[in-house]
Design a protein around this motif. Sequence first.
Motif: not given
Length: 450
Positions: A137-138, A177, A195, A197, A293-294
């Motif tokens: 997500q980053t 989020d 972020l 998902p 993944d975040r």
Amino acid sequence: MNIVISIVIVLILLGVLASMHELAHFWVAKLLKIKAFEVSLFVGPKLLSWKRNDVDFSIRLIPVGAYVRFSEIDEEGYVVKSDDPHLLINQPRFKRLLVALAGPVMNLILGILIFFLMYCFTGFVSTDIGNPVPGAQTAEVASEYVERDTIVKVNGARVYMYYDFSYEMSTIDPADDVVLTLKSRETGRLYDVTLEPVQKRKPLLLITVESISTENEYHGWKIYSVDEEQNNGNPVLQAGDYVTHFNGVSVADEGFEDYINNLNDDSITVTYVRDGVENEAEIIPVYQDYYTDRGIVLYSYAVNSPANFFKAFAYAAKMPASMTNFTIRGIRDAIRGRVKVYNLVSGPIGIASVVNDVVEDEQDSIGDKIYMLIMLGGIISIALAFSNLLPIPGLDGVQILLIVVEMVIGRKLSEKAEGRLTIIGFVLIILLLIFAFVSDILTIIFGFGT
């Protein structure tokens, strides 16, 4: 035998921290020219004693606590009342307040110094955000934040260190989020990054491999075990097989993980080696929904420059705020039912249990064990600082509360009022001790709170 060693370690640890606490009371009193009659390090029978400047010093047998006596005691054990201007009881309120605060402040400083020295030797994980992780997500919001800017809030909750950051992240559902509030390293400006998902699905291979290394003669994964539900309950693969390809894509390929995670076929052709013979078979995969993944990477710093030296100290100084934050969050989540209340309070038995886990862990080196015990000492020291501020008999908080009340009302409280406060505090400490004892026993024996 290990539990005995653990108990001894805990007693010595508590005794040393309590001794430093009491010595702080004594040192501040001495600076303010306040008379002290006795200083005892540890409790129980005397091992060593001496007298200096009319003060009786002693080191005692049991390393559980310590004390400083600021009043004179007669032969029958009663406090001698006196108008001596050098006695603590006859001092102005601000001086008595300074003496009372000295112990908790000493424990606070000790805890910070312990963590600072640890960071100097081992480095530390900060809350500065690192490079985005490809596919996470980053990566989707990489243009919205600057590397090494500091995360100060997670979904509006303040975070100070890696510990409370990790706690906050652990309470967020993968489908929700995450709003990160960051502080710019360049300008000090606060800004938010969200972020979001993304739900995906991936096949479960339902195998356990001995290692993901493919450095063997077949360039594949050696299977350790196979789930009985593989291939709709008719497993094709067996323990000891070497899996080399899925749909012709080698497990040794750099992009294999991305390939398998994006697969959406009704069946998969698996190539494997059994008893030296290569085979192919079709298996029906089980698909599982998941969220991306975040990919939040936090910077780790080594203390190898003056700038990082001061950064390590500033970070260690945040530990009291982090522990306070962690405690408040824990109470909040216990009220909401997210965590069990047994996890919030621990007594000496619980501390001994933690130490015993460290001592018995055969995978850790002696250096790792020492590191963990020193870190535990830092945590306990800061915890003692805060717990001693509670208005409970025997703790500094009672004297601090009484002095503050005197400052507010402009006169000394009556003995009757002080007695009532003492009784209330005594009941509170008994209840707290009982709760801590029961919590430790239930957690150790029955696994409550785990």
